[in-house]
Design a protein around this motif. Sequence first.
Motif, PDB file in Angstrom:
ATOM      1  N   UNK A  14       3.127  -1.365  14.232  1.00 22.10           N
ATOM      2  CA  UNK A  14       2.535  -0.809  13.008  1.00 22.10           C
ATOM      3  C   UNK A  14       1.027  -0.634  13.226  1.00 22.10           C
ATOM      4  N   UNK A  15       0.521   0.528  12.864  1.00 25.00           N
ATOM      5  CA  UNK A  15      -0.886   0.834  13.067  1.00 25.00           C
ATOM      6  C   UNK A  15      -1.755   0.055  12.083  1.00 25.00           C
ATOM      7  N   UNK A  16      -3.054  -0.086  12.393  1.00 29.78           N
ATOM      8  CA  UNK A  16      -3.959  -0.767  11.447  1.00 29.78           C
ATOM      9  C   UNK A  16      -3.973  -0.098  10.076  1.00 29.78           C
ATOM     10  N   UNK A  17      -3.907   1.238  10.049  1.00 29.84           N
ATOM     11  CA  UNK A  17      -3.898   1.942   8.763  1.00 29.84           C
ATOM     12  C   UNK A  17      -2.644   1.572   7.952  1.00 29.84           C
ATOM     13  N   UNK A  18      -1.509   1.498   8.632  1.00 26.33           N
ATOM     14  CA  UNK A  18      -0.268   1.160   7.931  1.00 26.33           C
ATOM     15  C   UNK A  18      -0.279  -0.284   7.447  1.00 26.33           C
ATOM     16  N   UNK A  19      -0.825  -1.199   8.245  1.00 27.70           N
ATOM     17  CA  UNK A  19      -0.904  -2.593   7.805  1.00 27.70           C
ATOM     18  C   UNK A  19      -1.780  -2.711   6.562  1.00 27.70           C
ATOM     19  N   UNK A  20      -2.894  -2.001   6.554  1.00 26.31           N
ATOM     20  CA  UNK A  20      -3.777  -2.016   5.391  1.00 26.31           C
ATOM     21  C   UNK A  20      -3.087  -1.402   4.183  1.00 26.31           C
ATOM     22  N   UNK A  21      -2.390  -0.291   4.405  1.00 24.79           N
ATOM     23  CA  UNK A  21      -1.687   0.366   3.301  1.00 24.79           C
ATOM     24  C   UNK A  21      -0.594  -0.526   2.733  1.00 24.79           C
ATOM     25  N   UNK A  22       0.074  -1.283   3.618  1.00 24.81           N
ATOM     26  CA  UNK A  22       1.152  -2.150   3.129  1.00 24.81           C
ATOM     27  C   UNK A  22       0.593  -3.296   2.294  1.00 24.81           C
ATOM     28  N   UNK A  23      -0.547  -3.841   2.684  1.00 28.87           N
ATOM     29  CA  UNK A  23      -1.174  -4.888   1.862  1.00 28.87           C
ATOM     30  C   UNK A  23      -1.521  -4.332   0.487  1.00 28.87           C
ATOM     31  N   UNK A  24      -2.082  -3.143   0.475  1.00 31.06           N
ATOM     32  CA  UNK A  24      -2.421  -2.516  -0.805  1.00 31.06           C
ATOM     33  C   UNK A  24      -1.159  -2.300  -1.639  1.00 31.06           C
ATOM     34  N   UNK A  25      -0.069  -1.895  -0.990  1.00 34.73           N
ATOM     35  CA  UNK A  25       1.188  -1.654  -1.705  1.00 34.73           C
ATOM     36  C   UNK A  25       1.685  -2.918  -2.389  1.00 34.73           C
ATOM     37  N   UNK A  26       1.621  -4.053  -1.689  1.00 36.97           N
ATOM     38  CA  UNK A  26       2.085  -5.300  -2.302  1.00 36.97           C
ATOM     39  C   UNK A  26       1.169  -5.744  -3.431  1.00 36.97           C
ATOM     40  N   UNK A  27      -0.132  -5.501  -3.301  1.00 36.66           N
ATOM     41  CA  UNK A  27      -1.056  -5.833  -4.393  1.00 36.66           C
ATOM     42  C   UNK A  27      -0.750  -4.981  -5.620  1.00 36.66           C
ATOM     43  N   UNK A  28      -0.537  -3.686  -5.395  1.00 34.44           N
ATOM     44  CA  UNK A  28      -0.202  -2.787  -6.506  1.00 34.44           C
ATOM     45  C   UNK A  28       1.095  -3.234  -7.177  1.00 34.44           C
ATOM     46  N   UNK A  29       2.083  -3.604  -6.378  1.00 33.41           N
ATOM     47  CA  UNK A  29       3.364  -4.074  -6.934  1.00 33.41           C
ATOM     48  C   UNK A  29       3.161  -5.302  -7.802  1.00 33.41           C
ATOM     49  N   UNK A  30       2.393  -6.266  -7.300  1.00 31.33           N
ATOM     50  CA  UNK A  30       2.160  -7.511  -8.043  1.00 31.33           C
ATOM     51  C   UNK A  30       1.387  -7.258  -9.327  1.00 31.33           C
ATOM     52  N   UNK A  31       0.322  -6.472  -9.248  1.00 35.60           N
ATOM     53  CA  UNK A  31      -0.498  -6.194 -10.436  1.00 35.60           C
ATOM     54  C   UNK A  31       0.305  -5.406 -11.462  1.00 35.60           C
ATOM     55  N   UNK A  32       0.999  -4.351 -11.015  1.00 36.95           N
ATOM     56  CA  UNK A  32       1.801  -3.545 -11.933  1.00 36.95           C
ATOM     57  C   UNK A  32       2.926  -4.342 -12.556  1.00 36.95           C
ATOM     58  N   UNK A  33       3.605  -5.163 -11.742  1.00 41.97           N
ATOM     59  CA  UNK A  33       4.694  -5.979 -12.272  1.00 41.97           C
ATOM     60  C   UNK A  33       4.217  -6.995 -13.284  1.00 41.97           C
ATOM     61  N   UNK A  34       3.089  -7.668 -12.981  1.00 39.65           N
ATOM     62  CA  UNK A  34       2.544  -8.654 -13.913  1.00 39.65           C
ATOM     63  C   UNK A  34       2.105  -7.988 -15.211  1.00 39.65           C
ATOM     64  N   UNK A  35       1.456  -6.836 -15.101  1.00 37.79           N
ATOM     65  CA  UNK A  35       1.019  -6.114 -16.299  1.00 37.79           C
ATOM     66  C   UNK A  35       2.208  -5.707 -17.146  1.00 37.79           C
ATOM     67  N   UNK A  36       3.294  -5.278 -16.497  1.00 35.64           N
ATOM     68  CA  UNK A  36       4.500  -4.896 -17.239  1.00 35.64           C
ATOM     69  C   UNK A  36       5.087  -6.097 -17.979  1.00 35.64           C
ATOM     70  N   UNK A  37       5.196  -7.221 -17.294  1.00 39.81           N
ATOM     71  CA  UNK A  37       5.775  -8.422 -17.915  1.00 39.81           C
ATOM     72  C   UNK A  37       4.954  -8.861 -19.115  1.00 39.81           C
ATOM     73  N   UNK A  38       3.621  -8.903 -18.964  1.00 39.04           N
ATOM     74  CA  UNK A  38       2.755  -9.328 -20.069  1.00 39.04           C
ATOM     75  C   UNK A  38       2.859  -8.349 -21.235  1.00 39.04           C
ATOM     76  N   UNK A  39       2.812  -7.048 -20.934  1.00 38.41           N
ATOM     77  CA  UNK A  39       2.880  -6.046 -21.998  1.00 38.41           C
ATOM     78  C   UNK A  39       4.219  -6.105 -22.725  1.00 38.41           C
ATOM     79  N   UNK A  40       5.315  -6.253 -21.984  1.00 38.73           N
ATOM     80  CA  UNK A  40       6.637  -6.327 -22.604  1.00 38.73           C
ATOM     81  C   UNK A  40       6.767  -7.581 -23.453  1.00 38.73           C
ATOM     82  N   UNK A  41       6.274  -8.697 -22.944  1.00 39.22           N
ATOM     83  CA  UNK A  41       6.325  -9.944 -23.718  1.00 39.22           C
ATOM     84  C   UNK A  41       5.514  -9.829 -25.012  1.00 39.22           C
ATOM     85  N   UNK A  42       4.397  -9.136 -24.953  1.00 38.85           N
ATOM     86  CA  UNK A  42       3.490  -9.059 -26.098  1.00 38.85           C
ATOM     87  C   UNK A  42       3.929  -8.007 -27.113  1.00 38.85           C
TER      88      UNK A  42
END
Length: 433
Positions: free
Chosen positions: A1-29
């Motif tokens: 995996x290239x350095x660009x892809x490794x960086x992109x994958x880290x960003x992807x997991x951060x986006x998943x975590x932030x989006x998922x957490x925001x969804x859970x909080x918004x749905x709960x509220x």
Amino acid sequence: MSPEDRSARRIAWVVTAVGGLAFIVAAWWWVPWGWVPGVRVEAADPSALFTAEQVARAEEYAGVRRVLGWVATAVSLAVAGWLALSRRGQSLARRGGGPWPVRVVLGTAIVLAIGRLVVLPVSAVIRQRNLDYGLSTQSWGGWATDVARGYGVDLVATTLALLALVGLARAFRRLWPLLVALGAGVLVLIGSFLYPVLIEPVFNDFSTMPDSPLRASILEIADREGVEIDDVLVADASRRTTTLNAYVSGFGDTRRVVVYDTLLDGLTEEQAEVVIAHELAHALHDDVLLGTSLGALGALAASGLLAAVLLAPGVRRRARVEGPGDPAVVALVLFAFAVGSFAASPVENGISRAIEARADVTSLEVTGATDAFVAMQHELSTRSLADPEPPAWSRWAFSSHPTALQRIGLLEALGLAWEFDPATDGSAASQKE
């Protein structure tokens, strides 16, 4: 995996975590999870709303319809996986050449067309059963036209989304997961806003409800609920179905209240008022905007997860794609989307049921027409042959609305008295009023 892809994958997991957490909080509220706060809603007994013959007819229709729906889903997922992950499927999905945008367009058209064709026999069986049971009034030619229109709408929307995904992945090797996720969220918002004026007119013609006591009553109910509406529209649904329905779509300047013309003919004025009060309650609570906002957050999380999957070396090897910027990725993206949509159905439908129950409660509070509410639920259910008591797992996973018996259970939970005679379809109660 290239350095660009490794960086992109880290960003992807951060986006998943932030989006998922925001969804859970918004749905709960925001989501009214307790249909009646502090009270457990129990479904009414079927015999209180339906005769034994009505229950048997609904179960006969709905049971087969449920199996056919599962068959269509299984076939659709299996074929999407075959196109994405098998050599023969990939060779079929990747026919055509040229610049990458052309290959994305051709690939999308091929995959969507195959997906439609493989479930067409099941759809035709469902269509024939609807004719046999008197649920449809549309000719086979009209049905085929609607299938073609649906394919065209899906093709345009899906192609634009995939062109954006592949283009961003090619232009921004590191940041594309974030850009795609933000774009998906914005697309959900724009799509919901424009849907009433761009998509709905493709399938139905709309006209202003003529001046009548019902229209005046609707405007009066809207005033009582504190909802501003400029117009009430009537859809020419009778050329397609005999079922009854009304809905609210859009938000802001595109918000509209729509009733089927079948509803105007199939319900008494008081029953129609209860239905409209329910739809106006959606406008009062900004339910379309709520659903759209949750959808945008869900799209954010789903896009991040999709990016992480596309960047996984094992997945890329199995799908035989060079990366997310490869136009051959189309079939893999559509397969991942199909699997994700299937997995998300229980969450989406659970939220929808809670929102629908709140609208029912508001309708009852505004109209006070408990007997009309019960009679209306009976009429809507018998017209559509809805299963009074579907299996619990099916209801949990795939029902976007409470059952008619659960909606009658709302009355019990609210302590409201009602009367209905299934043997006379409620006419005895109506005469008593």
